[in-house]
Design a protein around this motif. Structure first.
Motif, PDB file in Angstrom:
ATOM      1  N   ARG A   1      -3.802  -3.996  -3.966  1.00 59.54           N
ATOM      2  CA  ARG A   1      -5.089  -4.506  -5.572  1.00 59.54           C
ATOM      3  C   ARG A   1      -5.392  -4.850  -6.698  1.00 59.54           C
ATOM      4  NH1 ARG A   1      -9.618   0.108  -7.798  1.00 59.54           N
ATOM      5  NH2 ARG A   1     -10.975  -1.995  -8.403  1.00 59.54           N
ATOM      6  N   GLY A   2      -4.841  -6.082  -6.642  1.00 60.08           N
ATOM      7  CA  GLY A   2      -4.852  -6.904  -8.442  1.00 60.08           C
ATOM      8  C   GLY A   2      -3.909  -7.859  -7.977  1.00 60.08           C
ATOM      9  N   SER A   3      -3.533  -7.743  -7.009  1.00 56.32           N
ATOM     10  CA  SER A   3      -2.342  -8.656  -7.037  1.00 56.32           C
ATOM     11  C   SER A   3      -2.973  -9.729  -6.866  1.00 56.32           C
ATOM     12  CB  SER A   3      -1.471  -8.706  -5.663  1.00 56.32           C
ATOM     13  OG  SER A   3      -1.067  -7.131  -5.657  1.00 56.32           O
ATOM     14  N   VAL A   4      -1.304 -10.980  -7.520  1.00 57.07           N
ATOM     15  CA  VAL A   4      -2.160 -12.020  -7.904  1.00 57.07           C
ATOM     16  C   VAL A   4      -0.611 -13.645  -7.175  1.00 57.07           C
ATOM     17  CG1 VAL A   4      -2.395 -14.519  -9.376  1.00 57.07           C
ATOM     18  CG2 VAL A   4      -3.563 -12.063  -9.943  1.00 57.07           C
TER      19      VAL A   4
ATOM     20  N   SER B   1      -2.701   7.067  -8.727  1.00 58.54           N
ATOM     21  CA  SER B   1      -2.961   6.949 -10.188  1.00 58.54           C
ATOM     22  C   SER B   1      -3.313   8.563 -11.047  1.00 58.54           C
ATOM     23  CB  SER B   1      -4.404   6.533 -10.304  1.00 58.54           C
ATOM     24  OG  SER B   1      -5.408   7.693 -10.144  1.00 58.54           O
TER      25      SER B   1
END
Length: 73
Positions: free
Chosen positions: A40-43, A67
């Motif tokens: 999640r959050g990868s570009v 987290s």
């Protein structure tokens, strides 16, 4: 219509390892591993297209488990 099966390991604290299998329309199972897994959050850059599978399993995920703040000893 696409119909598929996804099998993957149980959530655990090892963040950078992932193993799973998927099959679409009853064809041979293909491996899914940490080499072709985007967190999640990868570009993604320099890519014409992406075929992806999105799986949400609630709070029982590796990202969520990692987290959490640890208790001090």
């Amino acid at each position: 219509m696409l119909k598929g099966i996804i099998m993957y390991e149980e959530p655990n604290l090892v963040m950078h390892k992932f193993r799973g299998l998927f099959s679409i329309n009853g064809k041979e199972f293909q491996e899914v591993s940490d080499r072709n897994f985007a967190m999640r959050g990868s570009v993604l850059k320099n890519t014409n297209f992406v075929i992806g599978i999105v799986i949400y399993v609630g709070t029982d995920t590796k990202a969520y488990q990692n987290s959490k703040t640890r208790k001090r000893k």
